[in-house]
Design an enzyme around this catalytic site. Sequence first.
Site, PDB file in Angstrom:
ATOM      1  N   CYS A 163       0.808  -1.227   0.000  1.00 53.22           N
ATOM      2  CA  CYS A 163       0.000   0.000   0.000  1.00 53.22           C
ATOM      3  C   CYS A 163       0.838   1.273   0.000  1.00 53.22           C
ATOM      4  CB  CYS A 163      -0.961  -0.025   1.170  1.00 53.22           C
ATOM      5  SG  CYS A 163      -1.957  -1.519   1.155  1.00 53.22           S
TER       6      CYS A 163
ATOM      7  N   HIS B 131      -1.842   8.398   6.272  1.00 54.91           N
ATOM      8  CA  HIS B 131      -2.154   7.081   5.713  1.00 54.91           C
ATOM      9  C   HIS B 131      -3.487   6.632   6.319  1.00 54.91           C
ATOM     10  CE1 HIS B 131      -1.457   3.271   3.802  1.00 54.91           C
ATOM     11  NE2 HIS B 131      -1.515   2.621   4.940  1.00 54.91           N
TER      12      HIS B 131
ATOM     13  N   HIS C 101      -9.590   2.499   1.128  1.00 57.20           N
ATOM     14  CA  HIS C 101      -8.156   2.275   0.956  1.00 57.20           C
ATOM     15  C   HIS C 101      -7.932   1.742  -0.456  1.00 57.20           C
ATOM     16  CE1 HIS C 101      -4.077   1.421   1.548  1.00 57.20           C
ATOM     17  NE2 HIS C 101      -4.108   0.803   2.712  1.00 57.20           N
TER      18      HIS C 101
END
Lengths: 413, 356
Positions: free
Chosen positions: A172, A305, A342
């Site tokens: 990610c 994040h 996400h």
Amino acid sequence: MLFPPTPSPVAPPRVVVTGAGIVTALGLGWELNAEGFRAGRRAFRPVTHFDVSRQRVKIAAEVDLPENFPVTKLSAHQLHRLDRAGKMLLLAALAAWRQAGGEPRENYPLVLGTTAGGMTLGEAYYRQAVRTPQRHRGQPTRSVQYQAQVQARAVFDALGCSGPATIISNACASGGNAIGHAFDLIRSGQAECVLAGGYDAVGELVFSGFDSLQALSPTVCRPFDAKRDGLALGEGAAILNLETLDRARRRGAEILGEVIGYGTAIDRHHLTQPHPQGNTTLTVMKQACANARVTPAEIDYLNAHGTGTVLNDASEALAISEWAGSRAATLPVSSTKASIGHLLGGAGAVEAVISLMTLREQWLPPEIEFETPDAACKFPIVQKPQDARVNVVLSNSFGFGGVNAALIFRRWA
Amino acid sequence: MSRVFVAGLGAVSPAGWNVAALRAALAENEPLPVQPLARPGWEKPLNVRLVPNLATRLEFLAHPRLRRSSPITHYAAAASLEALAGLRVDPAAKSFRLGVIACLQSGCVQYSCRFYDETLKNPATASPLVFPETVHAAPTSHVAALLENVALAQTLVGDPSIFLQGIALGAQWLAENRVDACLVFGADETNWILADAFAHLDRRAIAAAGAGAVCLCRDGSFSAGVELAAITDAHVFSARQNRAQASQAMRQQLGKISTGELLCDGLGVSPRADAAEHAAFADCTCPRVSPKKVLGEGMMAAAAWQCVAACDAVAENKFASASVSLVGSNQQAIGARFVCAEFGLSAAAPAGNIRP
């Protein structure tokens, strides 16, 4: 030659963004996304692309692809062979390239971040191989098209460009690392302009994976909230056209913002869990600041994040609090994953475009559902739509495997 | 520009778990035996070349991070440790900064298939222990955990040609003083689905598994006697330049290959897949070694074996220089040249003028 490389310039050139393409569940393109993020709109819905009836969680932020795809140099056949991820990538790349005044050219490096590439084609391959093993039809194509480098080639073919493609798969953090790598390529004199970004589509394997880890929120994704209970998945893509300031000026290109800092390092604590104290996050934020020659006091907004998982947000909150010091009390922070989920390999790139939006349009993206801050948060979470003076933004991206990345952008005025 | 040396090499292949086994198999130049691999729904098995099982469990597998890791991590870790052993400095020293660049094509296919199979059967019982091992970054992460003092890490995916992109990136990190040494490994594992895919694309290809690793350093005193001389541009396959043209462009940039030089090529057993590279090096009369003919189609591992074999030939003083040709399957063609470190190339020496 890749080696010996072109000698680095005495003074690294300034790197600016002259094109930005974004595809998320909020919509296609800058305007729809800016409108959605500014309002803190949430874009989740029941998953439609695969069966989730036996999954614990049943929602994601899915992208509606256009029925009529923009005309490119790809044939209908080439376009048909792309999966959802490839199409989202292409839409974002096309938008960035056109905004930058794109023309067909050689030696135009492409740096992409992705975790899954064309995984949905890999899934289709597996299902057919197991359920109808004697059936050959479609399998050779799937076995080639699922590879990320083939999707990268499709971008080049669509734009009439070519150049080296680098595909980073740091989970990610990939999208953030891709932009950082492109920044490095330009600063070191190896390239004058680069297309860079990230993409990923929601697929059954990955959805099931996060569900099996019980990392998906069964309620509402609320990053940094004391009652947070997991992340929500989304899909999309974002591509930036990065180039030297000199080149942009020579061309008379419109400048959307400047990339001024990048930091990256690896957290070796655990495959899926960050170090509880956020050591590596702290390191990369410090690296990026040193690289950009700015202090935390000069950061006007931090795009975290902030996945919404208990462990990530606690670790990141500690790191931000320590890094920011006295600035923490007034540093606006939010995670736009609350709006679009996400995006995995696409997350860092999409969040880079959101950072540029805040710089260009002078607002902060809120987390509408946020209620109670986690005890580790020494900083305010943006909870309501608001205008703000934003000159410098830091964006964090972390991935399974431990790679952390931080990017810093500056307003171009 | 700082010079870049090869400090150590590592290899895991169907020939065995070290460079010596790879060297011996390539010296024999005979295709290794194949193993049958059952394919669901078919009576006839697929043929593959697997990494042989070891009689004793590898010591590093006792590391807590590697307990549940997949074979690709085992291969990558073993090759990495072997390559680092050549560094002759303690990578665990506190001030030492190691970079790790992992290059993969298919990555963790075994656990990916296993997890997806569990998902299709019943997602409620799909194993949360398996899923994290499916990500491309897992082997990199495990190797970094095993080695400690890893300051910088990157996982690259693409066709096998990117192994040389990985080497170039490692050289760049060294040149910019971001790391003191950089480990570049290429790895891939195989299973029935991958062998099945090869059967669809090219019936002659024998899927293989393994890894190769090259440890790069800036300090010539750590060199294993090998210096990186040149890596060509990435000659990409595109609508404007097909695979054959890209291979020719790479060959041209690589320059003259003398009869005293070794060429480690990527030729396998498929005339169609090999045609572009075969044509590009048709004029080349130098000694050649073709790891894929002996070991199989190891994808990124095969690219790494080529580089390891080239460096090993120079390190063993069999050749003063060795070139590598990586004509990828669907991305680009890149070539490289490694030379004996004693020759001390100047930074400006073009690849074509390198004398053995």
